[in-house]
Write an enzyme that holds these catalytic residues in place. Structure first.
Site, short mmCIF file in Angstrom:
data_model
loop_
_atom_site.label_atom_id
_atom_site.label_comp_id
_atom_site.label_asym_id
_atom_site.label_seq_id
_atom_site.Cartn_x
_atom_site.Cartn_y
_atom_site.Cartn_z
N ALA A 1 1.90 6.11 -7.26
CA ALA A 1 2.94 7.08 -7.56
C ALA A 1 4.28 6.36 -7.47
O ALA A 1 4.40 5.34 -6.80
CB ALA A 1 2.88 8.22 -6.55
N GLY B 1 -1.78 6.00 -6.11
CA GLY B 1 -2.05 6.98 -7.16
C GLY B 1 -2.75 6.37 -8.36
O GLY B 1 -3.51 7.05 -9.05
N GLU C 1 -6.22 6.41 -7.42
CA GLU C 1 -6.69 7.80 -7.41
C GLU C 1 -6.96 8.31 -8.82
O GLU C 1 -7.89 9.09 -9.04
CB GLU C 1 -5.66 8.67 -6.68
CG GLU C 1 -5.64 8.35 -5.18
CD GLU C 1 -4.51 9.02 -4.44
OE1 GLU C 1 -3.34 8.81 -4.82
OE2 GLU C 1 -4.78 9.76 -3.48
N GLU D 1 -1.00 3.51 0.83
CA GLU D 1 0.03 4.47 1.25
C GLU D 1 0.36 4.34 2.73
O GLU D 1 1.50 4.59 3.14
CB GLU D 1 -0.43 5.90 0.94
CG GLU D 1 -0.43 6.27 -0.53
CD GLU D 1 -1.74 5.94 -1.25
OE1 GLU D 1 -2.56 5.15 -0.71
OE2 GLU D 1 -1.95 6.47 -2.35
N1 CAA Z 1 6.75 2.86 -7.42
C1 CAA Z 1 7.89 2.48 -7.96
N2 CAA Z 1 8.14 1.23 -8.38
C2 CAA Z 1 7.16 0.33 -8.23
C3 CAA Z 1 5.92 0.66 -7.67
C4 CAA Z 1 5.72 2.00 -7.25
N3 CAA Z 1 4.55 2.42 -6.74
N4 CAA Z 1 5.15 -0.45 -7.64
C5 CAA Z 1 5.88 -1.44 -8.17
N5 CAA Z 1 7.11 -0.98 -8.52
C6 CAA Z 1 8.21 -1.71 -9.12
C7 CAA Z 1 8.89 -2.59 -8.10
O1 CAA Z 1 9.83 -1.84 -7.34
C8 CAA Z 1 9.54 -3.61 -8.99
O2 CAA Z 1 10.68 -3.06 -9.57
P1 CAA Z 1 12.11 -3.85 -9.51
O3 CAA Z 1 11.86 -5.07 -10.36
O4 CAA Z 1 13.06 -2.89 -10.13
O5 CAA Z 1 12.37 -4.17 -8.09
C9 CAA Z 1 8.52 -3.80 -10.11
O6 CAA Z 1 7.71 -2.63 -10.08
C10 CAA Z 1 7.63 -5.01 -9.90
O7 CAA Z 1 7.05 -4.91 -8.62
P2 CAA Z 1 7.11 -6.10 -7.54
O8 CAA Z 1 8.34 -6.90 -7.72
O9 CAA Z 1 6.89 -5.47 -6.19
O10 CAA Z 1 5.83 -6.94 -7.99
P3 CAA Z 1 4.92 -7.88 -7.08
O11 CAA Z 1 4.05 -8.63 -8.03
O12 CAA Z 1 5.74 -8.67 -6.10
O13 CAA Z 1 4.02 -6.86 -6.21
C11 CAA Z 1 2.64 -4.91 -5.89
C12 CAA Z 1 3.10 -6.02 -6.86
C13 CAA Z 1 1.79 -5.54 -4.77
C14 CAA Z 1 1.77 -3.94 -6.69
C15 CAA Z 1 3.85 -4.20 -5.28
O14 CAA Z 1 4.73 -3.80 -6.34
C16 CAA Z 1 3.54 -2.97 -4.48
O15 CAA Z 1 3.10 -3.08 -3.33
N6 CAA Z 1 3.77 -1.77 -5.07
C17 CAA Z 1 3.59 -0.50 -4.38
C18 CAA Z 1 2.11 -0.14 -4.21
C19 CAA Z 1 1.99 1.15 -3.43
O16 CAA Z 1 2.39 1.27 -2.28
N7 CAA Z 1 1.42 2.17 -4.08
C20 CAA Z 1 1.24 3.48 -3.49
C21 CAA Z 1 2.36 4.38 -3.91
S1 CAA Z 1 2.39 5.94 -3.06
C22 CAA Z 1 1.18 6.84 -3.81
O17 CAA Z 1 0.59 6.44 -4.78
C23 CAA Z 1 0.91 8.21 -3.22
C24 CAA Z 1 -0.27 8.92 -3.79
O18 CAA Z 1 -1.24 9.15 -3.11
C25 CAA Z 1 -0.24 9.46 -5.16
#
Ligand code: CAA
Length: 257
Positions: free
Chosen positions: A65, A108, A111, A131
Protein backbone atom coordinates in the site's frame (compact mmCIF):
# COMPACT_ATOMS: atom_id res chain seq x y z
CA UNK A 1 -9.99 1.85 -21.16
CA UNK A 2 -7.65 4.66 -20.15
CA UNK A 3 -6.13 4.74 -16.70
CA UNK A 4 -3.37 6.61 -14.89
CA UNK A 5 -1.82 3.88 -12.75
CA UNK A 6 -2.53 0.71 -14.71
CA UNK A 7 -2.39 -0.45 -18.32
CA UNK A 8 -4.93 -2.84 -19.78
CA UNK A 9 -4.84 -4.99 -22.88
CA UNK A 10 -6.74 -7.90 -24.36
CA UNK A 11 -4.68 -10.80 -25.75
CA UNK A 12 -6.98 -13.39 -27.26
CA UNK A 13 -9.47 -14.31 -24.55
CA UNK A 14 -7.25 -12.99 -21.77
CA UNK A 15 -7.60 -9.56 -20.15
CA UNK A 16 -4.30 -8.11 -18.93
CA UNK A 17 -3.94 -5.58 -16.13
CA UNK A 18 -0.41 -4.23 -15.66
CA UNK A 19 0.28 -2.09 -12.59
CA UNK A 20 2.15 0.97 -13.79
CA UNK A 21 3.49 3.32 -11.19
CA UNK A 22 7.22 2.74 -11.63
CA UNK A 23 8.39 5.72 -9.59
CA UNK A 24 6.84 4.15 -6.48
CA UNK A 25 7.54 0.45 -7.24
CA UNK A 26 3.82 0.10 -8.03
CA UNK A 27 2.77 1.07 -4.49
CA UNK A 28 -0.99 0.75 -4.42
CA UNK A 29 -2.71 4.05 -3.75
CA UNK A 30 -6.48 4.44 -3.57
CA UNK A 31 -6.71 5.59 -7.18
CA UNK A 32 -4.81 2.54 -8.45
CA UNK A 33 -7.05 0.15 -6.53
CA UNK A 34 -10.12 1.91 -7.95
CA UNK A 35 -8.65 1.54 -11.45
CA UNK A 36 -8.00 -2.18 -10.90
CA UNK A 37 -11.62 -2.51 -9.76
CA UNK A 38 -12.79 -0.71 -12.91
CA UNK A 39 -10.74 -2.94 -15.21
CA UNK A 40 -11.90 -6.09 -13.43
CA UNK A 41 -15.51 -4.97 -13.83
CA UNK A 42 -15.03 -4.51 -17.58
CA UNK A 43 -13.25 -7.86 -18.02
CA UNK A 44 -15.75 -9.54 -15.74
CA UNK A 45 -18.65 -8.37 -17.89
CA UNK A 46 -17.00 -9.19 -21.23
CA UNK A 47 -18.22 -12.59 -22.48
CA UNK A 48 -15.11 -12.94 -24.67
CA UNK A 49 -12.75 -12.82 -21.68
CA UNK A 50 -12.19 -16.11 -19.87
CA UNK A 51 -9.36 -15.16 -17.53
CA UNK A 52 -7.46 -12.12 -16.29
CA UNK A 53 -3.70 -11.74 -15.77
CA UNK A 54 -2.57 -9.23 -13.15
CA UNK A 55 1.08 -8.25 -13.34
CA UNK A 56 3.52 -5.50 -12.42
CA UNK A 57 7.04 -4.68 -13.58
CA UNK A 58 10.41 -6.47 -13.51
CA UNK A 59 11.54 -4.71 -10.33
CA UNK A 60 8.25 -4.87 -8.46
CA UNK A 61 4.86 -6.47 -8.77
CA UNK A 62 3.85 -4.00 -6.04
CA UNK A 63 5.77 -2.81 -2.97
CA UNK A 64 2.65 -2.51 -0.84
CA UNK A 65 0.00 0.00 0.00
CA UNK A 66 1.17 3.56 -0.58
CA UNK A 67 2.90 4.39 2.72
CA UNK A 68 3.16 8.08 1.85
CA UNK A 69 -0.60 8.27 1.25
CA UNK A 70 -1.31 6.40 4.50
CA UNK A 71 1.26 8.01 6.80
CA UNK A 72 -0.88 10.88 8.10
CA UNK A 73 -4.17 9.01 8.39
CA UNK A 74 -5.95 8.99 11.73
CA UNK A 75 -7.88 6.13 13.24
CA UNK A 76 -11.30 7.83 12.85
CA UNK A 77 -10.57 8.43 9.15
CA UNK A 78 -9.50 4.85 8.53
CA UNK A 79 -12.56 3.55 10.36
CA UNK A 80 -15.10 5.91 8.80
CA UNK A 81 -13.77 5.31 5.26
CA UNK A 82 -13.29 1.60 6.04
CA UNK A 83 -9.75 1.96 4.69
CA UNK A 84 -8.66 -1.06 2.57
CA UNK A 85 -12.17 -2.57 2.41
CA UNK A 86 -12.38 -1.59 -1.28
CA UNK A 87 -9.48 -3.95 -2.05
CA UNK A 88 -11.84 -6.91 -1.56
CA UNK A 89 -13.11 -6.30 -5.07
CA UNK A 90 -10.05 -8.19 -6.36
CA UNK A 91 -10.92 -11.26 -4.29
CA UNK A 92 -14.55 -11.00 -5.42
CA UNK A 93 -13.69 -11.22 -9.14
CA UNK A 94 -15.66 -14.23 -10.35
CA UNK A 95 -13.47 -15.13 -13.32
CA UNK A 96 -10.07 -16.72 -12.62
CA UNK A 97 -7.18 -14.31 -12.08
CA UNK A 98 -3.56 -15.29 -12.74
CA UNK A 99 -0.93 -13.25 -10.90
CA UNK A 100 2.36 -12.91 -12.79
CA UNK A 101 4.89 -11.75 -10.22
CA UNK A 102 8.42 -10.46 -10.73
CA UNK A 103 10.42 -8.53 -8.15
CA UNK A 104 8.88 -7.30 -4.92
CA UNK A 105 5.39 -8.39 -3.87
CA UNK A 106 5.31 -6.86 -0.41
CA UNK A 107 2.60 -5.87 2.03
CA UNK A 108 -0.50 -4.98 0.06
CA UNK A 109 1.25 -6.25 -3.08
CA UNK A 110 1.58 -9.69 -1.52
CA UNK A 111 -2.00 -9.44 -0.27
CA UNK A 112 -3.20 -8.79 -3.82
CA UNK A 113 -1.28 -11.89 -4.95
CA UNK A 114 -3.05 -13.85 -2.21
CA UNK A 115 -6.39 -12.73 -3.69
CA UNK A 116 -5.46 -14.19 -7.11
CA UNK A 117 -6.09 -17.79 -8.12
CA UNK A 118 -2.98 -19.03 -9.92
CA UNK A 119 0.36 -17.44 -9.06
CA UNK A 120 3.20 -17.59 -11.58
CA UNK A 121 6.42 -16.23 -10.10
CA UNK A 122 9.60 -15.17 -11.85
CA UNK A 123 12.74 -16.45 -10.17
CA UNK A 124 13.32 -12.82 -9.15
CA UNK A 125 10.10 -12.60 -7.14
CA UNK A 126 10.23 -11.80 -3.44
CA UNK A 127 7.24 -12.00 -1.15
CA UNK A 128 6.69 -10.57 2.29
CA UNK A 129 4.40 -8.83 4.73
CA UNK A 130 6.75 -6.19 6.20
CA UNK A 131 4.05 -3.99 7.78
CA UNK A 132 5.43 -4.85 11.24
CA UNK A 133 8.52 -2.83 10.31
CA UNK A 134 6.48 0.34 9.87
CA UNK A 135 4.34 0.12 12.97
CA UNK A 136 1.25 -1.56 11.54
CA UNK A 137 0.16 -5.00 10.39
CA UNK A 138 -1.22 -6.55 7.21
CA UNK A 139 -4.64 -5.02 6.60
CA UNK A 140 -5.81 -6.34 3.24
CA UNK A 141 -6.22 -9.97 4.21
CA UNK A 142 -2.57 -10.91 4.76
CA UNK A 143 -2.81 -12.49 8.21
CA UNK A 144 -5.80 -14.59 7.16
CA UNK A 145 -5.01 -15.55 3.58
CA UNK A 146 -1.28 -16.15 4.15
CA UNK A 147 -2.00 -18.41 7.14
CA UNK A 148 -4.45 -20.39 5.02
CA UNK A 149 -2.07 -20.49 2.04
CA UNK A 150 1.17 -21.50 3.77
CA UNK A 151 0.21 -22.51 7.34
CA UNK A 152 0.56 -20.87 10.72
CA UNK A 153 4.29 -21.31 11.37
CA UNK A 154 5.45 -19.75 8.07
CA UNK A 155 2.79 -17.03 8.23
CA UNK A 156 3.84 -16.08 11.76
CA UNK A 157 7.50 -16.04 10.68
CA UNK A 158 6.77 -13.65 7.82
CA UNK A 159 4.25 -11.42 9.63
CA UNK A 160 6.24 -11.08 12.88
CA UNK A 161 9.72 -10.59 11.41
CA UNK A 162 8.76 -8.82 8.19
CA UNK A 163 11.34 -10.88 6.28
CA UNK A 164 11.00 -11.72 2.60
CA UNK A 165 10.69 -15.15 0.93
CA UNK A 166 12.34 -15.77 -2.40
CA UNK A 167 10.46 -17.47 -5.22
CA UNK A 168 11.77 -20.96 -4.41
CA UNK A 169 10.67 -20.74 -0.77
CA UNK A 170 7.31 -19.31 -1.83
CA UNK A 171 6.78 -22.24 -4.18
CA UNK A 172 7.82 -24.77 -1.53
CA UNK A 173 5.42 -23.11 0.91
CA UNK A 174 2.46 -23.26 -1.44
CA UNK A 175 2.08 -19.52 -2.04
CA UNK A 176 3.15 -19.87 -5.66
CA UNK A 177 1.86 -22.25 -8.35
CA UNK A 178 4.94 -22.25 -10.60
CA UNK A 179 8.33 -20.52 -10.78
CA UNK A 180 9.80 -19.68 -14.18
CA UNK A 181 12.84 -17.74 -15.42
CA UNK A 182 12.03 -14.03 -15.37
CA UNK A 183 12.30 -13.84 -19.16
CA UNK A 184 9.50 -16.42 -19.51
CA UNK A 185 7.10 -14.91 -16.96
CA UNK A 186 4.64 -13.12 -19.22
CA UNK A 187 4.55 -15.88 -21.84
CA UNK A 188 3.92 -18.48 -19.13
CA UNK A 189 1.15 -16.36 -17.59
CA UNK A 190 -0.48 -15.92 -21.00
CA UNK A 191 -0.22 -19.68 -21.66
CA UNK A 192 -1.84 -20.52 -18.32
CA UNK A 193 -4.56 -17.92 -18.83
CA UNK A 194 -5.20 -19.19 -22.38
CA UNK A 195 -5.49 -22.75 -21.09
CA UNK A 196 -8.10 -21.56 -18.57
CA UNK A 197 -9.89 -19.41 -21.16
CA UNK A 198 -10.15 -22.35 -23.54
CA UNK A 199 -12.34 -24.19 -21.05
CA UNK A 200 -16.03 -23.60 -20.49
CA UNK A 201 -16.38 -20.18 -18.82
CA UNK A 202 -19.26 -21.27 -16.60
CA UNK A 203 -17.19 -24.28 -15.59
CA UNK A 204 -14.06 -22.34 -14.62
CA UNK A 205 -16.13 -19.81 -12.68
CA UNK A 206 -17.89 -22.55 -10.75
CA UNK A 207 -14.60 -24.34 -10.03
CA UNK A 208 -13.14 -21.09 -8.68
CA UNK A 209 -16.14 -20.71 -6.39
CA UNK A 210 -15.87 -24.29 -5.18
CA UNK A 211 -12.13 -24.14 -4.41
CA UNK A 212 -12.63 -20.85 -2.56
CA UNK A 213 -15.32 -22.54 -0.47
CA UNK A 214 -12.56 -24.68 1.01
CA UNK A 215 -11.37 -21.58 2.85
CA UNK A 216 -14.77 -20.38 3.97
CA UNK A 217 -16.63 -23.38 5.32
CA UNK A 218 -16.48 -26.77 7.03
CA UNK A 219 -15.37 -29.86 5.07
CA UNK A 220 -18.85 -31.39 5.02
CA UNK A 221 -20.45 -28.12 3.84
CA UNK A 222 -17.71 -27.69 1.24
CA UNK A 223 -18.14 -31.23 -0.04
CA UNK A 224 -21.89 -30.73 -0.28
CA UNK A 225 -21.36 -27.46 -2.18
CA UNK A 226 -18.96 -29.28 -4.53
CA UNK A 227 -21.34 -32.16 -5.17
CA UNK A 228 -24.32 -29.88 -5.82
CA UNK A 229 -22.36 -27.63 -8.17
CA UNK A 230 -20.92 -30.69 -9.92
CA UNK A 231 -24.47 -31.98 -10.41
CA UNK A 232 -25.63 -28.54 -11.58
CA UNK A 233 -23.03 -28.57 -14.38
CA UNK A 234 -25.09 -31.35 -16.00
CA UNK A 235 -27.59 -28.59 -16.82
CA UNK A 236 -25.03 -26.88 -19.08
CA UNK A 237 -24.55 -27.26 -22.81
CA UNK A 238 -20.81 -27.38 -22.19
CA UNK A 239 -21.14 -30.60 -20.17
CA UNK A 240 -22.93 -32.22 -23.12
CA UNK A 241 -20.34 -30.86 -25.53
CA UNK A 242 -17.33 -31.76 -23.37
CA UNK A 243 -18.38 -35.35 -22.86
CA UNK A 244 -19.58 -35.81 -26.46
CA UNK A 245 -16.26 -34.49 -27.73
CA UNK A 246 -14.39 -37.00 -25.56
CA UNK A 247 -16.51 -39.89 -26.85
CA UNK A 248 -16.15 -38.70 -30.46
CA UNK A 249 -12.37 -38.21 -30.04
CA UNK A 250 -12.40 -34.51 -31.01
CA UNK A 251 -11.68 -31.20 -29.32
CA UNK A 252 -14.69 -29.67 -27.53
CA UNK A 253 -16.13 -26.34 -28.63
CA UNK A 254 -17.32 -24.75 -25.44
CA UNK A 255 -19.91 -21.98 -25.52
CA UNK A 256 -19.69 -20.89 -21.90
CA UNK A 257 -23.22 -21.92 -21.05
N1 CAA B 1 4.64 3.24 -0.60
C1 CAA B 1 5.05 4.37 -1.14
N2 CAA B 1 6.20 4.50 -1.82
C2 CAA B 1 6.97 3.40 -1.94
C3 CAA B 1 6.60 2.17 -1.40
C4 CAA B 1 5.37 2.09 -0.70
N3 CAA B 1 4.91 0.94 -0.18
N4 CAA B 1 7.57 1.27 -1.67
C5 CAA B 1 8.51 1.92 -2.37
N5 CAA B 1 8.16 3.22 -2.53
C6 CAA B 1 8.88 4.27 -3.21
C7 CAA B 1 10.05 4.75 -2.38
O1 CAA B 1 9.63 5.70 -1.41
C8 CAA B 1 10.94 5.35 -3.44
O2 CAA B 1 10.44 6.60 -3.80
P1 CAA B 1 11.41 7.90 -3.85
O3 CAA B 1 12.37 7.58 -4.96
O4 CAA B 1 10.48 9.02 -4.17
O5 CAA B 1 12.07 7.99 -2.53
C9 CAA B 1 10.73 4.42 -4.63
O6 CAA B 1 9.50 3.75 -4.39
C10 CAA B 1 11.82 3.36 -4.77
O7 CAA B 1 11.92 2.69 -3.53
P2 CAA B 1 13.32 2.51 -2.75
O8 CAA B 1 14.23 3.64 -3.03
O9 CAA B 1 12.98 2.24 -1.31
O10 CAA B 1 13.85 1.18 -3.46
P3 CAA B 1 14.84 0.08 -2.84
O11 CAA B 1 15.23 -0.79 -3.99
O12 CAA B 1 15.92 0.71 -2.02
O13 CAA B 1 13.92 -0.76 -1.82
C11 CAA B 1 11.91 -1.92 -1.14
C12 CAA B 1 12.83 -1.51 -2.32
C13 CAA B 1 12.65 -2.93 -0.25
C14 CAA B 1 10.68 -2.59 -1.75
C15 CAA B 1 11.52 -0.68 -0.31
O14 CAA B 1 11.03 0.33 -1.21
C16 CAA B 1 10.47 -0.92 0.73
O15 CAA B 1 10.77 -1.46 1.79
N6 CAA B 1 9.21 -0.49 0.44
C17 CAA B 1 8.11 -0.58 1.39
C18 CAA B 1 7.60 -2.01 1.55
C19 CAA B 1 6.50 -2.04 2.59
O16 CAA B 1 6.70 -1.74 3.76
N7 CAA B 1 5.30 -2.42 2.16
C20 CAA B 1 4.14 -2.49 3.03
C21 CAA B 1 3.33 -1.23 2.90
S1 CAA B 1 2.01 -1.09 4.07
C22 CAA B 1 0.81 -2.11 3.48
O17 CAA B 1 0.90 -2.65 2.41
C23 CAA B 1 -0.42 -2.26 4.36
C24 CAA B 1 -1.39 -3.29 3.89
O18 CAA B 1 -1.60 -4.28 4.55
C25 CAA B 1 -2.21 -3.07 2.69
Amino acid sequence: MTFEFIRTEVRGRVGWITLHRPEALNALNAAMVAEIAGALAVFGADPDIGCVVLTGADRAFAAGADIKEAAERTYPETFLEDFLASWDVIARMRKPVVAAVAGYALGGGCEVVLMCDVVIAADTARFGLPEVKIGVMPGAGGTQRLARAIGKAKAMDLCLTGRMMDAAEAERSGLVSRVVPASDLLAEAQAVAEAISAKSRINTMVIKEAVNRAFETSLSEGLLFERRTFQALFATLDQKEGMAAFVEKRQPEFRGR
